[in-house]
Design a protein around this motif. Sequence first.
Motif, PDB file in Angstrom:
ATOM      1  N   SER A  97      21.749  40.484   9.524  1.00  0.00           N
ATOM      2  CA  SER A  97      20.558  41.573   9.470  1.00  0.00           C
ATOM      3  C   SER A  97      20.078  41.394   8.041  1.00  0.00           C
ATOM      4  CB  SER A  97      20.804  42.421  10.486  1.00  0.00           C
ATOM      5  OG  SER A  97      21.749  43.667  10.307  1.00  0.00           O
ATOM      6  N   LYS A  98      19.519  42.774   7.781  1.00  0.00           N
ATOM      7  CA  LYS A  98      18.724  42.580   6.941  1.00  0.00           C
ATOM      8  C   LYS A  98      20.258  43.190   5.993  1.00  0.00           C
ATOM      9  CE  LYS A  98      14.006  43.744   7.626  1.00  0.00           C
ATOM     10  NZ  LYS A  98      12.744  45.188   7.730  1.00  0.00           N
ATOM     11  N   ALA A 123      21.258  41.877  16.472  1.00  0.00           N
ATOM     12  CA  ALA A 123      21.092  41.354  14.862  1.00  0.00           C
ATOM     13  C   ALA A 123      19.036  41.992  15.372  1.00  0.00           C
ATOM     14  CB  ALA A 123      21.573  40.178  14.607  1.00  0.00           C
ATOM     15  N   ASP A 124      18.315  41.264  16.175  1.00  0.00           N
ATOM     16  CA  ASP A 124      16.836  41.886  15.860  1.00  0.00           C
ATOM     17  C   ASP A 124      17.015  43.077  15.972  1.00  0.00           C
ATOM     18  OD1 ASP A 124      16.318  39.084  15.714  1.00  0.00           O
ATOM     19  OD2 ASP A 124      16.194  38.577  17.681  1.00  0.00           O
ATOM     20  N   ILE A 127      17.263  44.609  12.734  1.00  0.00           N
ATOM     21  CA  ILE A 127      16.167  44.274  11.434  1.00  0.00           C
ATOM     22  C   ILE A 127      14.904  45.212  12.644  1.00  0.00           C
ATOM     23  CG2 ILE A 127      14.908  42.433  11.140  1.00  0.00           C
ATOM     24  CD1 ILE A 127      17.307  40.247  11.643  1.00  0.00           C
TER      25      ILE A 127
END
Length: 131
Positions: A97-98, A123-124, A127
């Motif tokens: 992720s970020k 992860a999405d 983010i």
Amino acid sequence: MGNWQAYVGTSLVGTGHVSQGAIFSLDGQEWASSPDLHITQDEANRIIAALNGETKAKDQLFSKGLFLAGQRYVMARCEDRTIYGRTGRGGAAIAKSKQAVIIGIHNEEMMAGNASSTVESLADYLIDQGH
């Protein structure tokens, strides 16, 4: 951010698609992990380097293998934000992720595709939350 350990317990292992999980910061610091999963700082740093596009790091993962808690996984894929590895009928899915790297390990009774979707979905979500 809330409790990172809750993400491992609920969003990874709690789905039934991942047997063990961990979350690391992009500087290699462990934020949370399953109690019986001990990924080393060196193992995390190699993964992060590959996800950051370092060719040498990717090449080493493909030639020498991906190691998680001392277990060797054969690299299946390494893309912009994801890594997939196999060991026997089990495997590992990793997504960036970020601010974090999410690691999900699945055992031989679990479907690799479900584990990958679970890790990528977390992860999405992170983010979307700015992480």
